[in-house]
Design an enzyme around this catalytic site. Structure first.
Site, PDB file in Angstrom:
ATOM      1  N   ASP A 179       0.827  -1.204   0.000  1.00 47.53           N
ATOM      2  CA  ASP A 179       0.000   0.000   0.000  1.00 47.53           C
ATOM      3  C   ASP A 179       0.864   1.258   0.000  1.00 47.53           C
ATOM      4  O   ASP A 179       0.554   2.234   0.680  1.00 47.53           O
ATOM      5  CB  ASP A 179      -0.916  -0.020   1.234  1.00 47.53           C
ATOM      6  N   CYS A 199     -25.182 -12.005  -3.037  1.00 50.20           N
ATOM      7  CA  CYS A 199     -25.083 -11.272  -1.774  1.00 50.20           C
ATOM      8  C   CYS A 199     -24.758  -9.797  -2.016  1.00 50.20           C
ATOM      9  O   CYS A 199     -23.919  -9.457  -2.847  1.00 50.20           O
ATOM     10  CB  CYS A 199     -24.000 -11.901  -0.893  1.00 50.20           C
ATOM     11  N   CYS A 212     -22.524  -6.045   1.877  1.00 51.93           N
ATOM     12  CA  CYS A 212     -21.590  -4.929   2.036  1.00 51.93           C
ATOM     13  C   CYS A 212     -22.191  -3.636   1.495  1.00 51.93           C
ATOM     14  O   CYS A 212     -21.988  -2.559   2.072  1.00 51.93           O
ATOM     15  CB  CYS A 212     -20.263  -5.237   1.349  1.00 51.93           C
TER      16      CYS A 212
END
Length: 394
Positions: free
Chosen positions: A166, A223, A226
């Site tokens: 990152d 799904c 989130c």
């Protein structure tokens, strides 16, 4: 960050200049990685051309907000060989960060997700994203990746590589997905069937032509947990995140004033947000960290908003030494906490709470206009009007 130029002999040793030797080296790298605390190590080539159009479209929509670094390198982010010339493979790793340490005062630990839900619902609690409560993951993963590179050098001699976590224009999730560490979930994070998403990613770009691993299939199905769970509606479509609405962006990346229409949606989240992961069914399999580095420091897993708002700049710097939180500085720390304290007013039992109002008043004359404005907004939420910066609120 370690940078080693590509040697004249890109493999570093004729002993591994054949498929069998490279396969043996790849197996050794994976074993060494596990010894260093990585839950899994896999290898991919670096062709991300299939991601370029989507990334450019995301930038064109302005979804990166003020994260200019996302656009500054252009499509180089999807072209690792342009970032580190000579790169032909990525060694991709994942490391769990869900703390392993148990609270000695609570012998029977509740499910971690239930505990986090309870804290998010407590208007007086300061909710810090789980990954940021311990040591800065950049330091931990880079050090371990460097140790892994040193082990490789010990086996084959000098080779070309560079390690990241990152920390550079690298499409970490796309590379990890290609290596088979998981699949990209609808929240845009990487998901693993046996580990959920509570892990960090890191990678080593290298010139070693190691055998590659196969990617895995997606298992999100229909799904949308989130998407539904996101407090600010930042997941605007499956696999598409408008960072400008994301609480992690607002509390960490955004340098200026948090848009007033989004402040009430932030709740008590003062550094990052875990909601899209918290409600993901796959995170019932989230793995605990094997390293103590990610254990909470300075009570950040149980602190109150008022307590953290009281930290002086010196205290902030001391308590965030070696932490990812330090990067936002004391000013934005107070900005975020002021929003959380203002949102406590949403709970009838906390509206006008004397302790909260007193804490906010103590910061009303802060020399930072950014802090003062958010404090005034928070006081107005508690019914304290007539202070500079509070006009037009509510």
């Amino acid at each position: 960050m370690s940078i080693h130029p590509t040697p004249a002999d890109p493999i570093g040793s004729t002993a591994i200049a054949d498929p069998a030797g490279l396969a043996a080296l790849a197996a050794a790298i994976k074993a060494w990685g596990r010894e260093l605390g990585f839950a899994e190590v896999r290898i991919a080539d670096v062709d991300l051309s299939h991601r370029e159009a989507g990334f450019q479209a995301w930038l064109d929509k302005g979804y990166h907000g003020e994260m200019d670094y996302m656009a500054s390198h252009g499509l180089k982010r999807a072209r690792p060989a342009e970032l580190v010339p000579g790169t032909v493979r990525v060694v991709s790793v994942r490391m769990p960060y869900l703390p392993a340490a148990a609270d000695p005062d609570q012998p029977e630990q509740p499910d971690w997700r239930a505990r986090e839900e309870a804290r998010s619902a407590d208007p007086a609690a300061a909710q810090v994203s789980i990954y940021a409560r311990g040591r800065d993951y950049h330091k931990v993963l880079r050090a371990r990746l460097q140790q892994l590179a040193t082990r490789i050098e010990g086996r084959i001699g000098p080779f070309g590589y560079r390690v990241f976590t990152d920390s550079a224009p690298v499409m970490e999730v796309a590379l990890a997905e290609k290596a088979g560490l998981g699949w990209r979930g609808k929240h845009t994070l990487l998901l693993h069937r046996e580990a959920g998403s509570m892990f960090f990613l890191g990678e080593m770009l290298t010139d070693l032509p190691l055998p590659v691993d196969e990617p895995v299939t997606s298992h999100c199905g229909q799904c949308s947990a989130c998407i539904t769970a996101c407090p600010t509606g930042a997941i605007v479509a499956p696999y598409e995140l408008d960072a400008r609405r994301c609480i992690s962006y607002l509390t960490i990346e955004l340098k200026g004033s948090i848009p007033q229409d989004l402040r009430p949606l932030i709740g008590n989240r003062i550094y990052g947000c875990d909601d899209c992961q918290l409600y993901c069914p796959w995170n019932k399999f989230a793995q605990r960290a094997s390293l103590p580095d990610f254990d909470p420091r300075h009570g950040l897993d149980r602190a109150s908003l008022v307590e953290l708002f009281g930290w002086s700049e010196d205290t902030f710097l001391k308590n965030t030494e070696g932490s990812a939180i330090r990067r936002i500085g004391h000013e934005r720390w107070l900005r975020n906490l002021a929003v959380g304290l203002g949102n406590a007013a949403d709970a009838p039992s906390h509206r006008g709470d004397a302790e909260i109002v007193a804490a906010l008043r103590a910061r009303l004359d802060h020399p930072s206009a950014l802090v003062a404005e958010h404090v005034a907004w928070a006081l107005a939420r508690h019914g304290v009007h007539g202070v500079a910066g509070a006009d037009g609120v509510e």
